[in-house]
Design a protein around this motif. Structure first.
Motif, PDB file in Angstrom:
ATOM      1  N   THR A  29      -4.649  16.619 -10.748  1.00 55.78           N
ATOM      2  CA  THR A  29      -5.620  17.704 -10.884  1.00 55.78           C
ATOM      3  C   THR A  29      -4.918  19.014 -11.209  1.00 55.78           C
ATOM      4  O   THR A  29      -5.337  19.757 -12.105  1.00 55.78           O
ATOM      5  CB  THR A  29      -6.443  17.842  -9.590  1.00 55.78           C
ATOM      6  OG1 THR A  29      -7.093  16.606  -9.321  1.00 55.78           O
ATOM      7  CG2 THR A  29      -7.472  18.944  -9.704  1.00 55.78           C
ATOM      8  N   THR A  30      -3.841  19.298 -10.506  1.00 55.23           N
ATOM      9  CA  THR A  30      -3.077  20.519 -10.757  1.00 55.23           C
ATOM     10  C   THR A  30      -2.501  20.524 -12.166  1.00 55.23           C
ATOM     11  O   THR A  30      -2.591  21.533 -12.889  1.00 55.23           O
ATOM     12  CB  THR A  30      -1.951  20.665  -9.723  1.00 55.23           C
ATOM     13  OG1 THR A  30      -2.519  20.626  -8.414  1.00 55.23           O
ATOM     14  CG2 THR A  30      -1.197  21.959  -9.907  1.00 55.23           C
ATOM     15  N   ILE A  31      -1.921  19.414 -12.573  1.00 49.19           N
ATOM     16  CA  ILE A  31      -1.349  19.324 -13.923  1.00 49.19           C
ATOM     17  C   ILE A  31      -2.449  19.473 -14.966  1.00 49.19           C
ATOM     18  O   ILE A  31      -2.281  20.184 -15.966  1.00 49.19           O
ATOM     19  CB  ILE A  31      -0.593  17.989 -14.095  1.00 49.19           C
ATOM     20  CG1 ILE A  31       0.654  17.967 -13.226  1.00 49.19           C
ATOM     21  CG2 ILE A  31      -0.228  17.758 -15.553  1.00 49.19           C
ATOM     22  CD1 ILE A  31       1.333  16.618 -13.159  1.00 49.19           C
ATOM     23  N   PHE A  32      -3.585  18.835 -14.756  1.00 46.28           N
ATOM     24  CA  PHE A  32      -4.699  18.914 -15.701  1.00 46.28           C
ATOM     25  C   PHE A  32      -5.148  20.359 -15.881  1.00 46.28           C
ATOM     26  O   PHE A  32      -5.327  20.824 -17.013  1.00 46.28           O
ATOM     27  CB  PHE A  32      -5.861  18.049 -15.196  1.00 46.28           C
ATOM     28  CG  PHE A  32      -6.996  17.921 -16.164  1.00 46.28           C
ATOM     29  CD1 PHE A  32      -7.038  16.864 -17.039  1.00 46.28           C
ATOM     30  CD2 PHE A  32      -8.013  18.857 -16.204  1.00 46.28           C
ATOM     31  CE1 PHE A  32      -8.076  16.726 -17.946  1.00 46.28           C
ATOM     32  CE2 PHE A  32      -9.052  18.746 -17.105  1.00 46.28           C
ATOM     33  CZ  PHE A  32      -9.088  17.670 -17.978  1.00 46.28           C
ATOM     34  N   ILE A  33      -5.308  21.075 -14.784  1.00 45.93           N
ATOM     35  CA  ILE A  33      -5.767  22.469 -14.867  1.00 45.93           C
ATOM     36  C   ILE A  33      -4.723  23.350 -15.545  1.00 45.93           C
ATOM     37  O   ILE A  33      -5.056  24.200 -16.381  1.00 45.93           O
ATOM     38  CB  ILE A  33      -6.132  22.989 -13.463  1.00 45.93           C
ATOM     39  CG1 ILE A  33      -7.383  22.265 -12.958  1.00 45.93           C
ATOM     40  CG2 ILE A  33      -6.346  24.493 -13.470  1.00 45.93           C
ATOM     41  CD1 ILE A  33      -7.709  22.519 -11.513  1.00 45.93           C
ATOM     42  N   LYS A  34      -3.457  23.144 -15.225  1.00 45.00           N
ATOM     43  CA  LYS A  34      -2.389  23.952 -15.839  1.00 45.00           C
ATOM     44  C   LYS A  34      -2.293  23.696 -17.343  1.00 45.00           C
ATOM     45  O   LYS A  34      -2.109  24.627 -18.124  1.00 45.00           O
ATOM     46  CB  LYS A  34      -1.036  23.673 -15.175  1.00 45.00           C
ATOM     47  CG  LYS A  34      -0.965  24.106 -13.731  1.00 45.00           C
ATOM     48  CD  LYS A  34      -1.026  25.603 -13.621  1.00 45.00           C
ATOM     49  CE  LYS A  34      -0.902  25.992 -12.153  1.00 45.00           C
ATOM     50  NZ  LYS A  34      -1.049  27.413 -11.933  1.00 45.00           N
ATOM     51  N   VAL A  35      -2.397  22.432 -17.753  1.00 45.67           N
ATOM     52  CA  VAL A  35      -2.339  22.108 -19.180  1.00 45.67           C
ATOM     53  C   VAL A  35      -3.560  22.666 -19.898  1.00 45.67           C
ATOM     54  O   VAL A  35      -3.469  23.176 -21.022  1.00 45.67           O
ATOM     55  CB  VAL A  35      -2.206  20.582 -19.384  1.00 45.67           C
ATOM     56  CG1 VAL A  35      -2.425  20.189 -20.831  1.00 45.67           C
ATOM     57  CG2 VAL A  35      -0.856  20.102 -18.900  1.00 45.67           C
ATOM     58  N   GLY A  44      -7.829  18.813 -26.133  1.00 47.90           N
ATOM     59  CA  GLY A  44      -7.756  17.388 -25.854  1.00 47.90           C
ATOM     60  C   GLY A  44      -6.366  16.907 -25.474  1.00 47.90           C
ATOM     61  O   GLY A  44      -6.161  15.709 -25.266  1.00 47.90           O
ATOM     62  N   TYR A  45      -5.402  17.812 -25.364  1.00 48.84           N
ATOM     63  CA  TYR A  45      -4.041  17.399 -25.024  1.00 48.84           C
ATOM     64  C   TYR A  45      -3.966  16.842 -23.603  1.00 48.84           C
ATOM     65  O   TYR A  45      -3.199  15.927 -23.329  1.00 48.84           O
ATOM     66  CB  TYR A  45      -3.064  18.572 -25.189  1.00 48.84           C
ATOM     67  CG  TYR A  45      -1.634  18.203 -24.899  1.00 48.84           C
ATOM     68  CD1 TYR A  45      -0.937  17.354 -25.752  1.00 48.84           C
ATOM     69  CD2 TYR A  45      -0.983  18.671 -23.761  1.00 48.84           C
ATOM     70  CE1 TYR A  45       0.376  16.991 -25.484  1.00 48.84           C
ATOM     71  CE2 TYR A  45       0.325  18.314 -23.480  1.00 48.84           C
ATOM     72  CZ  TYR A  45       0.990  17.481 -24.348  1.00 48.84           C
ATOM     73  OH  TYR A  45       2.281  17.122 -24.080  1.00 48.84           O
ATOM     74  N   VAL A  55     -11.670  17.125 -15.306  1.00 48.38           N
ATOM     75  CA  VAL A  55     -11.054  17.179 -13.981  1.00 48.38           C
ATOM     76  C   VAL A  55     -11.969  16.554 -12.924  1.00 48.38           C
ATOM     77  O   VAL A  55     -11.498  16.078 -11.888  1.00 48.38           O
ATOM     78  CB  VAL A  55     -10.657  18.629 -13.625  1.00 48.38           C
ATOM     79  CG1 VAL A  55     -11.868  19.462 -13.264  1.00 48.38           C
ATOM     80  CG2 VAL A  55      -9.647  18.661 -12.500  1.00 48.38           C
ATOM     81  N   ASP A  56     -13.266  16.505 -13.207  1.00 51.05           N
ATOM     82  CA  ASP A  56     -14.194  15.895 -12.248  1.00 51.05           C
ATOM     83  C   ASP A  56     -13.921  14.405 -12.066  1.00 51.05           C
ATOM     84  O   ASP A  56     -14.119  13.858 -10.977  1.00 51.05           O
ATOM     85  CB  ASP A  56     -15.641  16.098 -12.699  1.00 51.05           C
ATOM     86  CG  ASP A  56     -16.090  17.538 -12.584  1.00 51.05           C
ATOM     87  OD1 ASP A  56     -15.447  18.300 -11.825  1.00 51.05           O
ATOM     88  OD2 ASP A  56     -17.080  17.906 -13.240  1.00 51.05           O
ATOM     89  N   LYS A  57     -13.465  13.744 -13.103  1.00 48.50           N
ATOM     90  CA  LYS A  57     -13.173  12.310 -12.992  1.00 48.50           C
ATOM     91  C   LYS A  57     -12.021  12.055 -12.016  1.00 48.50           C
ATOM     92  O   LYS A  57     -12.013  11.057 -11.312  1.00 48.50           O
ATOM     93  CB  LYS A  57     -12.853  11.733 -14.361  1.00 48.50           C
ATOM     94  CG  LYS A  57     -14.064  11.696 -15.264  1.00 48.50           C
ATOM     95  CD  LYS A  57     -13.755  11.084 -16.589  1.00 48.50           C
ATOM     96  CE  LYS A  57     -15.009  11.117 -17.457  1.00 48.50           C
ATOM     97  NZ  LYS A  57     -14.765  10.571 -18.775  1.00 48.50           N
ATOM     98  N   ILE A  58     -11.077  12.975 -11.970  1.00 53.02           N
ATOM     99  CA  ILE A  58      -9.987  12.848 -10.995  1.00 53.02           C
ATOM    100  C   ILE A  58     -10.548  13.031  -9.580  1.00 53.02           C
ATOM    101  O   ILE A  58     -10.180  12.321  -8.648  1.00 53.02           O
ATOM    102  CB  ILE A  58      -8.868  13.865 -11.286  1.00 53.02           C
ATOM    103  CG1 ILE A  58      -8.313  13.651 -12.695  1.00 53.02           C
ATOM    104  CG2 ILE A  58      -7.744  13.735 -10.258  1.00 53.02           C
ATOM    105  CD1 ILE A  58      -7.337  14.712 -13.132  1.00 53.02           C
ATOM    106  N   GLY A  59     -11.461  13.989  -9.432  1.00 54.28           N
ATOM    107  CA  GLY A  59     -12.111  14.190  -8.129  1.00 54.28           C
ATOM    108  C   GLY A  59     -12.911  12.979  -7.696  1.00 54.28           C
ATOM    109  O   GLY A  59     -12.900  12.610  -6.514  1.00 54.28           O
TER     110      GLY A  59
END
Length: 117
Positions: A29-35, A44-45, A55-59
């Motif tokens: 989640t942290t990496i997703f938000i930072k990217v 889409g990277y 990010v909701d799918k990770i949640g």
């Protein structure tokens, strides 16, 4: 062995795995938000990098892992209750209740002497 009963060991291993996967999801989640916040990465990277488009799918994955942990806790509790119910106990023939064992003052032990061997 750290635990005497198998179900305790299985519950500990399952809880450890769920905790590990929860930490991984929090890290993702942290990496997703930072990217997602970086401007030099194309749109889409984050999906290419992590495989998640939102990010909701990770949640949701973290909530699912918590549900799995609760399920394992209930299964372990059920197995323990079944094992506890099978433990034989001494009961009175007349009332089918456990005998009331009281000790006189100064006494320490009871002696059970069965005539059936």
């Amino acid at each position: 062995r750290p635990y005497k009963r198998v179900e305790d060991t299985l519950l500990a291993v399952a809880a450890s795995l769920v905790l590990l996967l929860s930490f991984l999801c929090a890290n993702w989640t942290t990496i997703f938000i930072k990217v997602e916040e970086r401007e030099d990465c194309g749109p889409g990277y984050e999906k290419e990098l992590l495989g998640f488009s939102d990010v909701d799918k990770i949640g949701y994955a973290m909530i699912g892992l918590a549900a799995v942990a609760v399920f394992f806790a209930f299964v372990g509790g059920f197995v323990a209750l079944r094992r506890f119910a099978r433990i034989p106990t001494i009961r009175l023939a007349s009332t089918r209740q456990a005998p009331e064992l009281t000790l006189a003052t100064g006494m320490t032990y009871h002696l059970f002497n069965s005539h059936i061997w």
